[in-house]
Design a protein around this motif. Structure first.
Motif, PDB file in Angstrom:
ATOM      1  N   VAL A 189       0.836  -1.199   0.000  1.00 13.40           N
ATOM      2  CA  VAL A 189       0.000   0.000   0.000  1.00 13.40           C
ATOM      3  C   VAL A 189       0.872   1.250   0.000  1.00 13.40           C
ATOM      4  CG1 VAL A 189      -1.769   1.277   1.264  1.00 13.40           C
ATOM      5  CG2 VAL A 189      -1.839  -1.219   1.212  1.00 13.40           C
ATOM      6  N   ALA A 190       1.938   1.229   0.787  1.00 14.78           N
ATOM      7  CA  ALA A 190       2.839   2.381   0.855  1.00 14.78           C
ATOM      8  C   ALA A 190       3.527   2.616  -0.484  1.00 14.78           C
ATOM      9  CB  ALA A 190       3.878   2.157   1.952  1.00 14.78           C
ATOM     10  N   LEU A 191       3.962   1.555  -1.139  1.00 12.88           N
ATOM     11  CA  LEU A 191       4.629   1.718  -2.434  1.00 12.88           C
ATOM     12  C   LEU A 191       3.659   2.242  -3.489  1.00 12.88           C
ATOM     13  CD1 LEU A 191       7.040  -1.337  -2.806  1.00 12.88           C
ATOM     14  CD2 LEU A 191       7.577   1.020  -2.210  1.00 12.88           C
ATOM     15  N   ARG A 192       2.445   1.719  -3.483  1.00 14.12           N
ATOM     16  CA  ARG A 192       1.468   2.203  -4.473  1.00 14.12           C
ATOM     17  C   ARG A 192       1.164   3.686  -4.240  1.00 14.12           C
ATOM     18  NH1 ARG A 192      -1.279  -0.560  -8.048  1.00 14.12           N
ATOM     19  NH2 ARG A 192      -0.781  -2.562  -7.055  1.00 14.12           N
ATOM     20  N   TRP A 193       1.030   4.068  -2.968  1.00 14.19           N
ATOM     21  CA  TRP A 193       0.806   5.485  -2.647  1.00 14.19           C
ATOM     22  C   TRP A 193       1.967   6.336  -3.132  1.00 14.19           C
ATOM     23  CZ3 TRP A 193       4.001   8.492   0.412  1.00 14.19           C
ATOM     24  CH2 TRP A 193       3.525   9.765   0.739  1.00 14.19           C
ATOM     25  N   ALA A 194       3.197   5.877  -2.902  1.00 13.12           N
ATOM     26  CA  ALA A 194       4.381   6.639  -3.305  1.00 13.12           C
ATOM     27  C   ALA A 194       4.445   6.790  -4.816  1.00 13.12           C
ATOM     28  CB  ALA A 194       5.643   5.954  -2.784  1.00 13.12           C
ATOM     29  N   PHE A 195       4.184   5.711  -5.534  1.00 11.46           N
ATOM     30  CA  PHE A 195       4.220   5.798  -6.995  1.00 11.46           C
ATOM     31  C   PHE A 195       3.136   6.732  -7.526  1.00 11.46           C
ATOM     32  CE2 PHE A 195       6.686   1.714  -7.096  1.00 11.46           C
ATOM     33  CZ  PHE A 195       7.771   2.209  -7.820  1.00 11.46           C
ATOM     34  N   GLU A 196       1.972   6.755  -6.876  1.00  7.53           N
ATOM     35  CA  GLU A 196       0.900   7.650  -7.326  1.00  7.53           C
ATOM     36  C   GLU A 196       1.325   9.116  -7.236  1.00  7.53           C
ATOM     37  OE1 GLU A 196      -1.912   7.024  -8.850  1.00  7.53           O
ATOM     38  OE2 GLU A 196      -1.420   4.881  -8.835  1.00  7.53           O
ATOM     39  N   LYS A 197       2.224   9.428  -6.324  1.00  9.08           N
ATOM     40  CA  LYS A 197       2.707  10.805  -6.203  1.00  9.08           C
ATOM     41  C   LYS A 197       3.580  11.210  -7.378  1.00  9.08           C
ATOM     42  CE  LYS A 197       3.826  12.764  -2.449  1.00  9.08           C
ATOM     43  NZ  LYS A 197       4.527  13.219  -1.234  1.00  9.08           N
ATOM     44  N   VAL A 198       4.120  10.224  -8.106  1.00 11.96           N
ATOM     45  CA  VAL A 198       5.036  10.537  -9.217  1.00 11.96           C
ATOM     46  C   VAL A 198       4.607   9.832 -10.500  1.00 11.96           C
ATOM     47  CG1 VAL A 198       7.075  11.176  -7.891  1.00 11.96           C
ATOM     48  CG2 VAL A 198       6.579   8.751  -8.276  1.00 11.96           C
ATOM     49  N   GLY A 199       3.293   9.790 -10.737  1.00 13.47           N
ATOM     50  CA  GLY A 199       2.802   9.306 -12.024  1.00 13.47           C
ATOM     51  C   GLY A 199       2.249   7.903 -12.046  1.00 13.47           C
ATOM     52  N   GLY A 200       2.245   7.209 -10.910  1.00 11.90           N
ATOM     53  CA  GLY A 200       1.652   5.883 -10.856  1.00 11.90           C
ATOM     54  C   GLY A 200       2.634   4.758 -11.124  1.00 11.90           C
ATOM     55  N   VAL A 201       2.177   3.543 -10.836  1.00 13.41           N
ATOM     56  CA  VAL A 201       3.021   2.360 -11.027  1.00 13.41           C
ATOM     57  C   VAL A 201       3.399   2.192 -12.492  1.00 13.41           C
ATOM     58  CG1 VAL A 201       3.103  -0.164 -10.805  1.00 13.41           C
ATOM     59  CG2 VAL A 201       2.038   1.215  -9.008  1.00 13.41           C
ATOM     60  N   GLU A 202       2.509   2.573 -13.389  1.00 15.01           N
ATOM     61  CA  GLU A 202       2.777   2.418 -14.823  1.00 15.01           C
ATOM     62  C   GLU A 202       3.593   3.575 -15.392  1.00 15.01           C
ATOM     63  OE1 GLU A 202       1.967  -0.361 -16.173  1.00 15.01           O
ATOM     64  OE2 GLU A 202       0.924  -0.998 -14.351  1.00 15.01           O
ATOM     65  N   GLY A 203       3.941   4.563 -14.570  1.00 14.76           N
ATOM     66  CA  GLY A 203       4.669   5.724 -15.062  1.00 14.76           C
ATOM     67  C   GLY A 203       6.165   5.536 -15.042  1.00 14.76           C
ATOM     68  N   THR A 204       6.871   6.646 -14.792  1.00 17.79           N
ATOM     69  CA  THR A 204       8.340   6.605 -14.796  1.00 17.79           C
ATOM     70  C   THR A 204       8.927   7.068 -13.458  1.00 17.79           C
ATOM     71  OG1 THR A 204       8.432   8.850 -15.730  1.00 17.79           O
ATOM     72  CG2 THR A 204       8.462   6.998 -17.286  1.00 17.79           C
ATOM     73  N   GLY A 205       8.061   7.429 -12.510  1.00 20.19           N
ATOM     74  CA  GLY A 205       8.554   7.867 -11.216  1.00 20.19           C
ATOM     75  C   GLY A 205       9.229   6.742 -10.447  1.00 20.19           C
TER      76      GLY A 205
END
Length: 400
Positions: A189-205
């Protein structure tokens, strides 16, 4: 194993030289320090009675917390048992307790100090009870690593996430940089939240995950669908973490080079041996184990998950468990109707956790009775503020 077969008694693994780290004084290991004052002798025949007397004398003024990995002799005097964050929250929920005796390791006592009220004093019975994993990420190393990310042009697209098994200074760093803390139960849950802050899991953050590389890798790959190629390991002992600028730019998970000395010992060979010894066995391991162990196991989960799984398991079932030996022993004792085995064939306690023993607990309690608080854990106010920001962010995560 059929339900009519009597489960075998728990087989004690062979002793290992690694255990010696948990005995006596080793000033070169983790937070190895000498305790002030004279400890009672472990052989004192009145030691248990002294512990009972001191605990009774303290009464509601004291609240004793015992981590799952503690020795049974210590757990016997714990008011509450649990994992690190559960215990810290339990302490915060007891404002009437003047003293919180944390029978765990240093970073856990720090979290308790951060979450408890100002009038409460957190005591660690032995200051040598550190955590080798937590100490693998020193604050100056982490700040230098962030500078490397800045120079590589990726810091603005990176969110730090630190495991609960980290120092207050690392939690504070995470809070200052807009990240969060996680436990082994809610890392996904923490990782998914963090990735959402920088474009999501499917992004480049990116996520900078500290300090346990295995929990970060296992969660990213098995829970979020990232690949092993998306993960790089930042080694603070090498220039630029041992990584090129391009590797940092291509990575999704920047994993700190840290690990648990206990869970890191389990191997895929251990899993294969367990299956060869008992084809009906279910292999259950902690996510701090290596990726090859986690993928070879049947079930993976936090300490609380392991306990609940054994509680719910049917009589006669067979289990091989990859986590700290004190806990596996206790589970075997609590479930005599099941076959419970330790995954490794040699002993590997959490050596620093085992520094908390009955003589240290008696010494700490008797000192409090005498009006001489010892080994108080006090977090720097600035660090406490920002660490609390990161902890509060974790508490705000969905489903917590």
């Amino acid at each position: 194993m059929s339900l009519t077969t009597s489960p075998a008694a728990f087989t004690e693994p062979a002793a290992s030289a690694l255990l010696l780290l948990g005995r006596g004084v080793d000033l070169a290991s983790e937070r190895g320090v000498e305790c002030a004052g004279a400890l009672p002798a472990p052989s004192d025949p009145d030691l248990v009675e002294r512990a009972r007397a001191a605990r009774a004398a303290l009464g509601p003024r004291a609240f004793v917390l015992g981590h799952h990995y503690q020795r049974d002799e210590v757990i016997a005097f714990a008011d509450v048992t649990g994992d690190s964050f559960k215990l810290a929250r339990e302490a915060a929920a007891r404002p009437e307790a003047e003293f919180v005796l944390f029978c765990g390791v240093h970073f856990m006592a720090e979290s308790a100090d951060i979450l408890t009220a100002d009038h409460q004093q957190v005591v660690l019975p032995d200051l040598a009870a550190g955590c080798s994993m937590a100490d693998m990420a020193a604050i100056d190393q982490v700040e230098d690593a962030w500078d490397v990310l800045v120079d590589a042009g990726v810091a603005d697209d990176t969110v730090p996430v630190t495991y609960m098994n980290s120092t207050a200074a690392i939690k504070a760093f995470t809070g200052r940089h807009g990240g969060t803390v996680c436990t082994s139960s809610n890392a996904h849950v923490a990782l998914r939240w963090a990735f959402e802050k920088v474009g999501g899991v499917e992004g480049t953050g990116k996520v900078l995950f500290m300090p346990d590389q295995h929990l970060g890798r296992n969660t990213a790959v098995l829970a979020l669908g990232l690949t092993l190629d998306d993960c790089v390991v930042f080694d603070p002992r090498r220039p630029n973490g041992g990584l090129t600028v391009q590797q940092l730019r291509d990575a999704r998970m920047i994993l700190w080079r840290g690990h648990c000395s206990v869970h890191g010992r389990f191997s895929a060979r251990n899993v294969a041996d367990a299956r060869a010894a008992d084809p009906d066995v279910t292999v259950l391991v902690h996510p701090e184990c290596t990726h090859e162990v986690v993928t070879a196991a049947d079930l993976v989960g936090s300490t609380e998950f392991i306990i609940k799984t054994l509680d719910a398991a049917p009589a006669g079932s067979s289990w091989s468990i990859g986590t700290e030996l004190n806990l596996v022993r206790r589970l075997a004792d609590q479930h005599p109707d099941k076959r419970v085995a330790y995954l490794d064939d040699t002993v590997c306690f959490c050596s620093t956790m085992n520094r908390i023993d009955l003589p240290h607990l008696v010494w700490a309690m008797e000192s409090l009775v005498a009006g001489r608080p010892v080994n108080r854990i006090v977090v720097d106010p600035e660090d406490a503020h920002w660490a609390r920001v990161a902890l509060d962010q974790m508490l705000a995560l969905p489903g917590y």
